[in-house]
Design an enzyme around this catalytic site. Structure first.
Site, PDB file in Angstrom:
ATOM      1  N   SER A 163      20.873   6.748  -0.297  1.00 18.11           N
ATOM      2  CA  SER A 163      21.530   8.063  -0.239  1.00 18.11           C
ATOM      3  C   SER A 163      21.002   9.008   0.809  1.00 18.11           C
ATOM      4  O   SER A 163      21.600  10.060   1.040  1.00 18.11           O
ATOM      5  CB  SER A 163      21.458   8.741  -1.613  1.00 18.11           C
ATOM      6  OG  SER A 163      22.355   8.140  -2.517  1.00 18.11           O
ATOM      7  N   SER A 223      24.642   9.463  -1.342  1.00 19.64           N
ATOM      8  CA  SER A 223      25.115  10.580  -2.115  1.00 19.64           C
ATOM      9  C   SER A 223      24.753  11.935  -1.499  1.00 19.64           C
ATOM     10  O   SER A 223      25.325  12.939  -1.905  1.00 19.64           O
ATOM     11  CB  SER A 223      24.519  10.513  -3.529  1.00 19.64           C
ATOM     12  OG  SER A 223      23.113  10.591  -3.494  1.00 19.64           O
ATOM     13  N   LYS A 282      20.326  19.713  -1.364  1.00 17.58           N
ATOM     14  CA  LYS A 282      21.284  18.886  -2.107  1.00 17.58           C
ATOM     15  C   LYS A 282      21.458  19.429  -3.524  1.00 17.58           C
ATOM     16  O   LYS A 282      20.465  19.781  -4.178  1.00 17.58           O
ATOM     17  CB  LYS A 282      20.767  17.441  -2.143  1.00 17.58           C
ATOM     18  CG  LYS A 282      21.727  16.446  -2.781  1.00 17.58           C
ATOM     19  CD  LYS A 282      21.150  15.031  -2.670  1.00 17.58           C
ATOM     20  CE  LYS A 282      22.087  13.994  -3.250  1.00 17.58           C
ATOM     21  NZ  LYS A 282      21.549  12.612  -3.077  1.00 17.58           N
TER      22      LYS A 282
END
Lengths: 441, 441
Positions: free
Chosen positions: A172, A148, A78
């Site tokens: 997330s 996210s 990420k």
């Protein structure tokens, strides 16, 4: 042999160990999958095929005795975690092309174990907003992959990479896990170092991992340092039959849509059908404060975390983050502390409750992934467990009315991560075989 | 005008604002002080005079309307915090010459306010061990300046820089504050972002600030985001006269040497002499667990925090850190959680107790700085407050039998940092004038 990109991490690493697959050919297969799908899914914030292949060849050239436990395992990271050889942009114009020449702690740990750090996956701005990046849900490009950790969930769900790292501050990791039909684990808070990651909430942020099988997660988590205390043979989990599950609807159950309501019912039925005891639990009334407390912690911590970006150039921050720093919601420090202390007082209590069961079973999301890429969906069912610091796993297997995946969350008490994965492995088999959803990708 | 290097930050910034001092001439004065003293004190891990002067000239060239609240303020930064223009080495061979091209959040915030990031100050390995760097106590080079923020405490005490950043996980800010005869504040945990700093303990690490006057700390802390809830006029601190102080010896009082015993007695007498009410407080018995709980949290968190360095190359870690990762002390996860939950349950209780007083008064250290550079001294009196997340300030003014400085700690409840500094300002005047120690540097 199937196309290598379709393999689970476990199977791919076995083939590499047996010299039936090179890291380079595995990487090339994943790159070809990405090439075919990237225009639709857009899971990557940064991907340099040459760098991937160079790393792959270096790994292939490594003498066998120097190979680590994750030798050749491609991992998406990420884009809020530092990678020494790729930019880290946090989906923020403040960090455009920012190359930080150290690895975040979990990246360094995985690299040292032989992982192939593949590329950076998309995120919402600083993993802190619900405004989506351009990434689409691979099962239906008109829908959000969640966030996210949008790119990590989508890339793993789309067979572009077997494992990806995410983070969770609200929902997330679990939410994109559910929306993309993959397993996703948020370990116990503090079990995996967050050094070198963007901080949103010191009290909530947790590294998460995505995979398409529990075995794959069981491969990665111990390398990251996740380990339980030893348990006696009697208290070890030995299978669903005879095991006790606590079904927890929580105070936010009114957010559950038809898909999640049906999944919870079916899950309970399936577990009972396989000989488990399923009890519905009403948590003590204090737990009803959790949504408000989570929000207060987030607001208080966000006020601290984005101050430096705000002072450098607030015109480059989203309105939401400006509001966090300016405390537009008007939370007092006293409210922040009440929330911190309140949640802290409930952690040993949820441990005690969860400790009575093989796992708790609770929703991951309100329903299947909603249409549209503007919003990454609701964290309403996840935020409580994030704040309680318990390990959680999203187990896929169910579906909504449009055929999109819906997962459910298993919860254990803190630092029972290995136990929880063992439970998820057996429960996952049942949900996968009889839950009704299978990936058509 | 005295040599600029002797100025407090407050006075220097006033002169700069009034065009009576340029940033460059101020920086040159500090550099000359460092040149004269560095061979003895060795406070700097990295210092590039050319970079300092270039920054100073850039600041002087800045139009007045673009100048920040800390315009021209030279700040030393502990070498465990990223600085985009200087290496960050953590006193570890693993990070020799490591240049990370982002600023840690507090550094970015200070730079955005116009601070001159001066250089990197020495630290023990990763701010985690008690084995000292080569830095000497400026008041007596045969003695330790304390640690782990060794260079920050020594540089400020030696007039080499007016302000320096440190960190505290046990006693790493307060202890060098006391040993070097300077003010040192550890704000409420979570009030200042730690992003971009080495993590030792997620639950304990806190950014600290050193200065030679409380006014200087009051200049810097609001810029870093530290702020209290508004208080009513009646509850605002208005002076020592009539204020109530709680004298807390704690369960580790038997570690106090003659210097600290005498300082505590004298402090109580001075405060009473100035019209304050001083009550000795016996904390509830649960607080006796704090030293053990602090140790258990540190061990559990350290196991996570140094895993990546361990996996990369454990031969480059000190034995202590290898032991943390290998958990040689054999702490269980359950013990870690008991400690976390236990401390969490005491935080609202200490807030309630501290809230009854203008501040609590407690030792900073067992005694004056010990002879030798091998060990940076004991954190026994500090670790409790670090774990309780309360703000603390070291107030100098007393001395030990060898004439070395001894400070005492003022404590307030969480997020009463501004209040605590207001108290420390008034108390500091008294201790400085009548405590018996003055810097002879």
């Amino acid at each position: 042999m199937a196309e290598p990109y379709r393999l689970t991490a476990t199977d791919a690493l076995t083939l590499i160990r047996e010299n039936k697959l090179t890291v380079e050919s595995y990487a090339r297969s994943l790159l070809s999958r990405i090439e075919a799908r990237d225009a639709t899914v857009k899971a990557w914030a940064y991907l340099d095929p040459d760098l991937v292949l160079e790393q792959a060849r270096n790994l292939d050239a490594l003498p066998v005795e120097k190979r680590g436990p994750l030798h050749g395992l491609p991992i998406g990271v990420k884009d809020v975690m530092y990678t020494k050889d790729m930019p880290t942009e946090h989906n923020s114009p403040l960090y455009k092309d920012s190359l930080v020449s150290v690895d975040a702690a979990p990246v360094a740990t995985l690299r040292a174990a032989g992982a192939l750090i593949f590329g950076k996956t998309t995120t919402t701005e600083f993993a802190s907003t619900t405004g989506g990046p351009a990434t689409c849900n691979p099962h239906d490009p008109t829908r959000t992959p969640g966030g996210s950790s949008s790119g990590s969930g989508a890339a793993v769900g789309d067979y572009q990479v077997p494992i990806a790292l995410g983070t969770q501050t609200g929902g997330s990791t679990i939410r994109p896990g559910s929306f993309n039909g993959v397993y996703a684990v948020k370990p116990t808070w503090g079990a995996v170092s967050r050094e070198g990651l963007k901080v949103y909430s010191l009290n909530l942020d947790t590294v998460g991992v995505f995979g398409r099988s529990v075995e794959d997660l069981e491969l990665v988590l111990p390398v990251l340092g996740v380990s339980d205390d030893e348990v006696t043979a009697e208290s070890a989990f030995t299978g669903v039959k005879g095991a006790k599950f606590g079904l927890v609807k929580t105070s936010v159950w009114n957010n559950a849509g038809q898909g999640t309501i049906a999944a919870m019912e079916k899950a309970a039925k399936l577990l009972k059908g396989h000989g488990a005891i399923v009890e519905e639990i009403q948590l003590p009334a204090e737990f009803d404060n959790m949504p408000d407390w989570h929000a207060a912690i987030l607001a208080g911590d966000g006020r601290t975390s984005f101050l430096s970006e705000y002072r450098r150039d607030k015109s480059k921050l989203s309105e939401w983050l400006v509001g966090q720093v300016e405390n537009t919601e008007g939370y007092t420090r006293a409210q922040h502390l009440t929330a911190l202390d309140g949640v802290a007082s409930l952690r040993p209590r949820i441990d005690e409750i969860a400790g009575r069961y093989a796992a708790l079973l609770t929703p991951s999301v309100p329903d299947e992934a909603p249409v549209g890429l503007q919003r990454t969906g609701s964290a309403v069912f996840c935020s409580m467990w994030t704040a309680l610091h318990t390990p959680v796993v999203n187990v896929p297997g169910f579906q909504g009315e449009n055929g999109l995946p819906i997962g459910l969350t298993l919860v254990a008490r803190r630092y029972r991560d290995e136990h929880l994965l063992a439970v998820a492995r057996e429960v996952g088999k049942i949900f996968n075989e009889e839950g009704g959803w299978k990936s058509s990708l």
